[in-house]
Scaffold this motif. Sequence first.
Motif, PDB file in Angstrom:
ATOM      1  N   PHE A  34       7.630  12.873 -21.898  1.00 29.99           N
ATOM      2  CA  PHE A  34       7.920  14.277 -21.620  1.00 29.99           C
ATOM      3  C   PHE A  34       7.558  14.589 -20.176  1.00 29.99           C
ATOM      4  O   PHE A  34       6.543  14.117 -19.661  1.00 29.99           O
ATOM      5  N   ALA A  97       3.842  10.012 -26.246  1.00 33.91           N
ATOM      6  CA  ALA A  97       3.221  10.088 -27.569  1.00 33.91           C
ATOM      7  C   ALA A  97       2.823   8.707 -28.040  1.00 33.91           C
ATOM      8  O   ALA A  97       3.573   7.743 -27.890  1.00 33.91           O
ATOM      9  N   GLY A 100       0.495   9.535 -32.797  1.00 27.21           N
ATOM     10  CA  GLY A 100       0.468  10.933 -33.210  1.00 27.21           C
ATOM     11  C   GLY A 100      -0.239  11.854 -32.233  1.00 27.21           C
ATOM     12  O   GLY A 100      -0.562  12.994 -32.562  1.00 27.21           O
ATOM     13  N   GLU A 101      -0.496  11.363 -31.044  1.00 23.62           N
ATOM     14  CA  GLU A 101      -1.182  12.174 -30.036  1.00 23.62           C
ATOM     15  C   GLU A 101      -0.455  12.024 -28.707  1.00 23.62           C
ATOM     16  O   GLU A 101       0.166  10.997 -28.442  1.00 23.62           O
ATOM     17  N   LEU A 102      -0.534  13.089 -27.898  1.00 28.54           N
ATOM     18  CA  LEU A 102       0.056  13.045 -26.565  1.00 28.54           C
ATOM     19  C   LEU A 102      -0.971  12.586 -25.549  1.00 28.54           C
ATOM     20  O   LEU A 102      -2.118  13.036 -25.557  1.00 28.54           O
ATOM     21  N   PHE A 104      -1.479  12.109 -21.303  1.00 27.12           N
ATOM     22  CA  PHE A 104      -0.902  12.675 -20.093  1.00 27.12           C
ATOM     23  C   PHE A 104      -1.227  11.841 -18.871  1.00 27.12           C
ATOM     24  O   PHE A 104      -2.311  11.250 -18.760  1.00 27.12           O
ATOM     25  N   GLY A 105      -0.301  11.868 -17.923  1.00 27.36           N
ATOM     26  CA  GLY A 105      -0.572  11.303 -16.616  1.00 27.36           C
ATOM     27  C   GLY A 105      -1.419  12.263 -15.796  1.00 27.36           C
ATOM     28  O   GLY A 105      -1.670  13.403 -16.206  1.00 27.36           O
TER      29      GLY A 105
END
Lengths: 113, 113
Positions: A34, A97, A100-102, A104-105
């Motif tokens: 995303f 993802a 079940g978790e995102l 992030f950069g």
Amino acid sequence: GAVVSQHPSWVICKSGTSVKIECRSLDFQATTMFWYRQFPKQSLMLMATSNEGSKATYEQGVEKDKFLINHASLTLSTLTVTSAHPEDSSFYICSAAYGGELFFGEGSRLTVL
Amino acid sequence: GDSVTQMEGPVTLSEEAFLTINCTYTATGYPSLFWYVQYPGEGLQLLLKATKADDKGSNKGFEATYRKETTSFHLEKGSVQVSDSAVYFCALSHSGGYQKVTFGTGTKLQVIP
């Protein structure tokens, strides 16, 4: 844990040029990534969903010809800001993802002069 | 559409002080609620989450309770440390948190010795 890395962390470019930002999942494969954009003192806004091997899905109001997204492999998605203008200056963040978790950069700050 | 409102920062506290960062949301149905934290130079990390009304999420001494009646998910910690200095984001998702996520604007916390 899962690690997502972005490069570059900051970039300055001249108006009219194109800039590419990379997002990599370092220790897992991500079929979906995303891309978000954050203006000062505003929320992270989802720009698009990047799908490996297929076209990205853009949120309403995001110009797909302006913000080109390529997800050519399971560990890399790129965002290219084409013909950048000062109003494109912003903080761009990617996520992926896993389990079940995102994750992030670190984000990439773009400044267009 | 969905939205998340959180208190503006920056919030400056002395070490061992009590922390509250307010967060309210507007959404249809029953979203999952999250707090993410971003330490300097790093990507956002999931701090805690709650998936249904009256659930309490907790991690690293931080807590937040999903209050459906007040549409709130306030973040609290009884005694903050300098290492808690970061930006905290409240967020919601209808897909368990690994698809489309709506973020608040973030609240910067600075803890001084």
